[in-house]
Design an enzyme around this catalytic site. Sequence first.
Site, PDB file in Angstrom:
ATOM      1  N   GLY A 180       0.844  -1.193   0.000  1.00 31.56           N
ATOM      2  CA  GLY A 180       0.000   0.000   0.000  1.00 31.56           C
ATOM      3  C   GLY A 180       0.879   1.242   0.000  1.00 31.56           C
TER       4      GLY A 180
ATOM      5  CD  GLU B  85     -12.264  13.972   3.844  1.00 30.59           C
ATOM      6  OE1 GLU B  85     -11.643  13.488   4.801  1.00 30.59           O
ATOM      7  OE2 GLU B  85     -12.333  13.458   2.726  1.00 30.59           O
TER       8      GLU B  85
ATOM      9  CG  HIS C  25     -17.668   5.079   7.130  1.00 31.24           C
ATOM     10  ND1 HIS C  25     -18.934   5.277   6.643  1.00 31.24           N
ATOM     11  CD2 HIS C  25     -16.905   6.057   6.618  1.00 31.24           C
ATOM     12  CE1 HIS C  25     -18.923   6.343   5.857  1.00 31.24           C
ATOM     13  NE2 HIS C  25     -17.703   6.835   5.817  1.00 31.24           N
TER      14      HIS C  25
ATOM     15  NE  ARG D  78     -16.081   9.163   9.555  1.00 28.88           N
ATOM     16  CZ  ARG D  78     -15.002   8.828   8.863  1.00 28.88           C
ATOM     17  NH1 ARG D  78     -14.069   8.085   9.406  1.00 28.88           N
ATOM     18  NH2 ARG D  78     -14.832   9.240   7.630  1.00 28.88           N
TER      19      ARG D  78
ATOM     20  CG  HIS E 159     -13.527   3.458   7.775  1.00 30.55           C
ATOM     21  ND1 HIS E 159     -13.575   3.022   6.478  1.00 30.55           N
ATOM     22  CD2 HIS E 159     -13.107   4.764   7.721  1.00 30.55           C
ATOM     23  CE1 HIS E 159     -13.216   4.016   5.668  1.00 30.55           C
ATOM     24  NE2 HIS E 159     -12.917   5.056   6.402  1.00 30.55           N
TER      25      HIS E 159
ATOM     26  NE  ARG F 188      -9.107   7.595   9.944  1.00 31.28           N
ATOM     27  CZ  ARG F 188      -9.509   7.471   8.668  1.00 31.28           C
ATOM     28  NH1 ARG F 188      -8.620   7.544   7.697  1.00 31.28           N
ATOM     29  NH2 ARG F 188     -10.765   7.262   8.364  1.00 31.28           N
TER      30      ARG F 188
HETATM   31  C1  LIG Z   1     -12.910   2.536   1.816  1.00 32.81           C
HETATM   32  C2  LIG Z   1     -11.789   3.282   2.480  1.00 32.81           C
HETATM   33  C3  LIG Z   1     -11.664   4.653   2.289  1.00 32.81           C
HETATM   34  C4  LIG Z   1     -10.622   5.363   2.899  1.00 32.81           C
HETATM   35  N1  LIG Z   1     -10.457   6.695   2.634  1.00 32.81           N
HETATM   36  C5  LIG Z   1      -9.386   7.353   3.138  1.00 32.81           C
HETATM   37  C6  LIG Z   1      -9.125   8.698   2.796  1.00 32.81           C
HETATM   38  O1  LIG Z   1      -9.833   9.302   2.007  1.00 32.81           O
HETATM   39  N2  LIG Z   1      -8.031   9.311   3.344  1.00 32.81           N
HETATM   40  C7  LIG Z   1      -7.192   8.683   4.219  1.00 32.81           C
HETATM   41  O2  LIG Z   1      -6.222   9.280   4.692  1.00 32.81           O
HETATM   42  N3  LIG Z   1      -7.420   7.380   4.544  1.00 32.81           N
HETATM   43  C8  LIG Z   1      -8.471   6.711   4.023  1.00 32.81           C
HETATM   44  N4  LIG Z   1      -8.672   5.410   4.352  1.00 32.81           N
HETATM   45  C9  LIG Z   1      -7.679   4.726   5.179  1.00 32.81           C
HETATM   46  C10 LIG Z   1      -6.419   4.472   4.336  1.00 32.81           C
HETATM   47  O3  LIG Z   1      -6.806   4.084   3.046  1.00 32.81           O
HETATM   48  C11 LIG Z   1      -5.551   3.378   4.936  1.00 32.81           C
HETATM   49  O4  LIG Z   1      -5.338   3.627   6.290  1.00 32.81           O
HETATM   50  C12 LIG Z   1      -4.190   3.335   4.228  1.00 32.81           C
HETATM   51  O5  LIG Z   1      -4.376   3.198   2.844  1.00 32.81           O
HETATM   52  C13 LIG Z   1      -3.355   2.178   4.752  1.00 32.81           C
HETATM   53  O6  LIG Z   1      -2.200   2.087   3.967  1.00 32.81           O
HETATM   54  P1  LIG Z   1      -1.130   0.965   4.302  1.00 32.81           P
HETATM   55  O7  LIG Z   1      -0.039   1.112   3.312  1.00 32.81           O
HETATM   56  O8  LIG Z   1      -0.794   1.031   5.731  1.00 32.81           O
HETATM   57  O9  LIG Z   1      -1.931  -0.409   4.097  1.00 32.81           O
HETATM   58  P2  LIG Z   1      -2.725  -0.984   2.855  1.00 32.81           P
HETATM   59  O10 LIG Z   1      -2.905   0.019   1.800  1.00 32.81           O
HETATM   60  O11 LIG Z   1      -3.939  -1.647   3.369  1.00 32.81           O
HETATM   61  O12 LIG Z   1      -1.759  -2.113   2.339  1.00 32.81           O
HETATM   62  C14 LIG Z   1      -1.499  -3.260   3.131  1.00 32.81           C
HETATM   63  C15 LIG Z   1      -0.682  -4.218   2.324  1.00 32.81           C
HETATM   64  O13 LIG Z   1      -0.153  -5.253   3.139  1.00 32.81           O
HETATM   65  C16 LIG Z   1      -0.342  -6.511   2.504  1.00 32.81           C
HETATM   66  N5  LIG Z   1      -0.304  -7.551   3.530  1.00 32.81           N
HETATM   67  C17 LIG Z   1      -1.026  -7.628   4.674  1.00 32.81           C
HETATM   68  N6  LIG Z   1      -0.661  -8.719   5.372  1.00 32.81           N
HETATM   69  C18 LIG Z   1       0.317  -9.330   4.672  1.00 32.81           C
HETATM   70  C19 LIG Z   1       1.083 -10.503   4.866  1.00 32.81           C
HETATM   71  N7  LIG Z   1       0.937 -11.302   5.946  1.00 32.81           N
HETATM   72  N8  LIG Z   1       1.997 -10.844   3.932  1.00 32.81           N
HETATM   73  C20 LIG Z   1       2.159 -10.090   2.807  1.00 32.81           C
HETATM   74  N9  LIG Z   1       1.442  -8.973   2.572  1.00 32.81           N
HETATM   75  C21 LIG Z   1       0.542  -8.595   3.495  1.00 32.81           C
HETATM   76  C22 LIG Z   1      -1.656  -6.343   1.786  1.00 32.81           C
HETATM   77  O14 LIG Z   1      -1.828  -7.339   0.826  1.00 32.81           O
HETATM   78  C23 LIG Z   1      -1.457  -4.935   1.225  1.00 32.81           C
HETATM   79  O15 LIG Z   1      -0.630  -4.994   0.093  1.00 32.81           O
HETATM   80  C24 LIG Z   1      -9.707   4.688   3.745  1.00 32.81           C
HETATM   81  C25 LIG Z   1      -9.847   3.322   3.943  1.00 32.81           C
HETATM   82  C26 LIG Z   1     -10.861   2.620   3.315  1.00 32.81           C
HETATM   83  C27 LIG Z   1     -10.959   1.134   3.536  1.00 32.81           C
END
Ligand SMILES: Cc1cc2nc3c(=O)[nH]c(=O)nc-3n(C[C@H](O)[C@H](O)[C@H](O)COP(=O)(O)OP(=O)(O)OC[C@H]3O[C@@H](n4cnc5c(N)ncnc54)[C@H](O)[C@@H]3O)c2cc1C
Length: 529
Positions: free
Chosen positions: A15, A115, A236, A282, A343, A378
Site C-alpha cells: 500500500g 471533511e 464508519h 461520525r 473502517h 482519527r
Molecule cells: C474505503 C476506504 C476509504 C478510505 N479513505 C481514506 C481517505 O480518504 N483518506 C485517508 O487518509 N485514509 C483513508 N482510508 C484509510 C487508508 O486508506 C488506509 O489507512 C491506508 O491506505 C493504509 O495504507 P497501508 O499502506 O498502511 O496499508 P494498505 O494500503 O492496506 O496495504 C497493506 C498491504 O499489506 C499486505 N499484507 C497484509 N498482510 C500481509 C502478509 N501477511 N503478507 C504479505 N502482505 C501482506 C496487503 O496485501 C497490502 O498490500 C480509507 C480506507 C478505506 C478502507
Amino acid sequence: MPDVVETDYLVIGSGIAGLNFALDAAEHGRVLVVTKKAPSDTATNWAQGGVAAVLSGDDSFEQHVQDTLTVGDGLCDRNIVELVVREGPAQVQRLLELGVALARTGEGGLDLTREGGHSQRRVVHYSDVTGSEIQRAMLAAVARHPNITMVDEHIGVDLLSMAKYGGAPACFGAYILDKRGGHVRTVLARATVLASGGAGKVYVYTSNPDVATGDGIAMAYRIGATVSDLEFVQFHPTVLYHPHAGSFLISEALRGEGGKLRLADGRRFMDAYHPLAELGPRDVVARAIDNEIKKSGADSVYLDMTHLDADFVRGRFPTIYQRCLALGIDITRQPIPVVPAAHYMCGGIKTDEWGQTTIKNLYAIGETASTGLHGACRLASNSLLEGMVFSSRVAQHVRHAELVRPAQVQPWYSGDATDSNDAIVVTLNWEEVRRFMWSYVGIVRSDKRIERARRRIEILREEIREYYWDFKITSDLLELRNLALVANLIIESARRRKESRGLHYTLDYPNKLEVARHSELQLTNGPQA
Ligand SMILES: Cc1cc2nc3c(=O)[nH]c(=O)nc-3n(C[C@H](O)[C@H](O)[C@H](O)COP(=O)(O)OP(=O)(O)OC[C@H]3O[C@@H](n4cnc5c(N)ncnc54)[C@H](O)[C@@H]3O)c2cc1C
C-alpha cells in the site's frame, strides 16, 4: 524466487506505506516488497477522500494540529502530530512529482475539500478515487526502479527473531509462504518493515478489503513487540448492506448533501440522538444506527436520497450511483440499505518517531503502526499522510540498521503436518470470530459483552492453535490465526479501559477518566501468542 533470499530491506505490504518506503530506501539498498495478493489489493487503493495537508493561506499548521488533537480526545502525542502536519505540504509535492493527478481548481491551484473534524479546507483529492490514483502512480514508479523487487501472492508467516537463537530480541527477516507453490521461503534482511495495513476483517461488517486481517500486528506481537491502543477501532456509519456488495462505503458526503437516515418503516431517527441529526459526528451516527439495528433486530437501516433531484444525485455521486444500480438499487428512487462498519484501526504496533518498534531492526508504518498521531480517534484523511511521512522517515533510519543474524538460520520446518481435509473449521471459526466481535466488542461495549467475547476467543484460539500445528499452513489458516490473535488483543485492550474515550464507548463507564493513558500489551502482560 529461491528458497532462501537475502536483501537489505524486506517490506511486507504494497500500500502507500510500503511502496513509498521502497521508493526512498531503494536509493541506498535492495528492497524486496512482499505482498499477499495482487500489488494493488490494498486499502490504499480504496481510499476515496484524500490526503490532509496545510496548503491554503487561510490555514495554518497550528489549526491542523489542533483539529487532530481535538478528535484524538487526549491521547495524541503532540510532538508526533506536529511532525506529521509540518511534513504535509512536502508529501503532497512528492505525490505530484510521482505523477499523481490531484484535482485542480479553475485557476490551476490544487482543489482542497473539507471533511468532518477539519476547521479548514485542506484535503487534496482526485475525484472520489484518490487512493487508486496514488496506488497507480506508486506502482508504476516501483516497477521502474532497478533496486526494488515486488513479489505478489506471497504471505508473511512469521518474523525471524534472534530470541529464538538465544540472543536479545532483534528481527532479521521473515518466513514467507508462496501461495501458488505452497512452500515457505526464508527472507533474510538487515531491516524488516511491516506495512501490512489494518484489521477491519476482525469484524463482520467492514469497509476494508479482504487483506486487512491484522497480520503485521499479530506477527510483531508474537516476537515480543509492544502493541498499543487497539481498542480504538473507527467505525464508519454507512457501508452498503447487500449480500453481493462486498465492502462498499457510502460516503458521508451523501448525508452532507441532504440524505436522511430512516428505519424500514420510513421513520427518521437521528433527531433523537443529536441536534445536528444526520450531520452529527461520525461516531454518534454510527452508535445511533447500531442502537436502532439492535433494538429492532433489522438487518440494516436506510439512507434516503429520493427526495433530492435525481440528476443532481447522479452527477454528484456517479460511482455510488453506478455501483448501487448494478446491484438493483436505483438510489434516486429507492433508499440505500446501510450498516455501520469497521473502517480504521487507530492503534497498532507501537513505534517511535522513526517508525522503530520495540524490537531491534523491526519497523512498522501505515495503518499497522501506532505512532501517536491518531490518539483515541482519527481525523479524516490523516492516515494516508501518516503513511507517507513515516515511510520516508523509516527509509532514512534503516540506512543505519546494524546487521544482526545468527550464524546458521533454521529453514521452515513443517514436521508431521499433513494437508487438511477439514477446511470447514477455518471457515466456521472465521465467521464466528467476526460475528461475536461485531456484537460484543463493536460500536457500543459493556463489561458483560467484552467478557462474553473473551470467553469465546479463548476457546476458538485453542482450536485454531491445534489445527495450526496439525496441518500444513495455507493462506486462509494464517489469516485466521492472525485475525483471532488481533481479536484477542482488541478484547484485552477494551477490557482494561474503564472509561469511554474517543472510539471506545462502554455502557458501564460512560465518562472519561481525568488522566488519559495508552493501553499497551506485550507477551509478558497480554494474551498468549
Ligand atoms: C474505503 C476506504 C476509504 C478510505 N479513505 C481514506 C481517505 O480518504 N483518506 C485517508 O487518509 N485514509 C483513508 N482510508 C484509510 C487508508 O486508506 C488506509 O489507512 C491506508 O491506505 C493504509 O495504507 P497501508 O499502506 O498502511 O496499508 P494498505 O494500503 O492496506 O496495504 C497493506 C498491504 O499489506 C499486505 N499484507 C497484509 N498482510 C500481509 C502478509 N501477511 N503478507 C504479505 N502482505 C501482506 C496487503 O496485501 C497490502 O498490500 C480509507 C480506507 C478505506 C478502507
